[in-house]
Design an enzyme around this catalytic site. Sequence first.
Site, short mmCIF file in Angstrom:
data_model
loop_
_atom_site.label_atom_id
_atom_site.label_comp_id
_atom_site.label_asym_id
_atom_site.label_seq_id
_atom_site.Cartn_x
_atom_site.Cartn_y
_atom_site.Cartn_z
N HIS A 1 5.04 2.93 -5.96
CA HIS A 1 5.02 1.48 -6.16
C HIS A 1 6.03 1.06 -7.24
CE1 HIS A 1 2.72 -2.47 -6.51
NE2 HIS A 1 3.43 -2.45 -7.62
N GLU A 2 6.03 1.79 -8.37
CA GLU A 2 6.89 1.39 -9.48
C GLU A 2 8.36 1.68 -9.18
OE1 GLU A 2 5.50 -0.55 -11.40
OE2 GLU A 2 3.42 0.02 -11.02
N HIS B 1 9.83 -0.95 -7.12
CA HIS B 1 10.22 -2.14 -7.91
C HIS B 1 11.67 -2.03 -8.39
CE1 HIS B 1 6.86 -4.86 -8.45
NE2 HIS B 1 6.03 -3.90 -8.81
N GLY C 1 0.43 0.35 -13.93
CA GLY C 1 1.86 0.59 -13.91
C GLY C 1 2.63 -0.70 -14.09
N CYS D 1 -0.60 -5.60 -7.58
CA CYS D 1 0.57 -5.61 -8.46
C CYS D 1 0.38 -6.71 -9.50
CB CYS D 1 1.82 -5.88 -7.62
SG CYS D 1 3.34 -5.96 -8.58
N LEU D 2 0.74 -6.42 -10.74
CA LEU D 2 0.57 -7.43 -11.79
C LEU D 2 1.42 -8.68 -11.54
CD1 LEU D 2 0.44 -5.19 -14.99
CD2 LEU D 2 -1.47 -6.30 -13.81
N GLN E 1 9.66 -6.44 -13.82
CA GLN E 1 8.48 -7.30 -13.96
C GLN E 1 8.40 -7.97 -15.32
OE1 GLN E 1 5.68 -4.06 -12.38
NE2 GLN E 1 4.71 -5.94 -11.70
CO CO Z 1 3.98 -3.89 -9.00
#
Ligand code: CO
Length: 161
Positions: free
Chosen positions: A133-134, A137, A46, A91-92, A51
């Site tokens: 999670h997304e 963000h 995701g 998380c990236l 991000q």
């Molecule tokens: Co993330």
Amino acid sequence: MALRNIVKDGDPILEKRCRPVEKFDAKLHTLLDDMAETMHHANGVGLAAPQVGMLRRVVVIDISLEQNEVLELVNPKIIAFSGEQEGNEGCLSFPGQWGIVKRPEYVKVKAQNRFGEEFEAEGKGLLARAFCHEIDHLNGIVFKEVAERMLTKKEINQMNV
Ligand code: CO
């Protein structure tokens, strides 16, 4: 399509609330295409627009093994959830960091597609986790803030990630 730089831990953009998308134009389509490419390139499941430095309510998710089932969510909202799951989350934007995060086991979202058409999507397990999670963000919330605790280096080594 093009790869975009992924914003990392410590960048204040990750703490900002994103604005809704109002124009479903070529610029949005390019952003969605680039986000999918960037997510796949980084082997993520995701990615949210902040991000890649864009404060817009845009998310891409792909939990398929072949990385060929991208779900595009514009202006997503959670409209129903139930149950509970507890598991590891990363998380990236926080490479090498993992936390134990409680999320609902089932989540239903309402969103718009890249053309502005409304639709609903639902998921359980990993997909439910990714929705939460997304969408967090988009509200400036990162998983570290909602984690029960972060995993130790030793625990991460034992995860094979
Ligand atoms: Co993330």
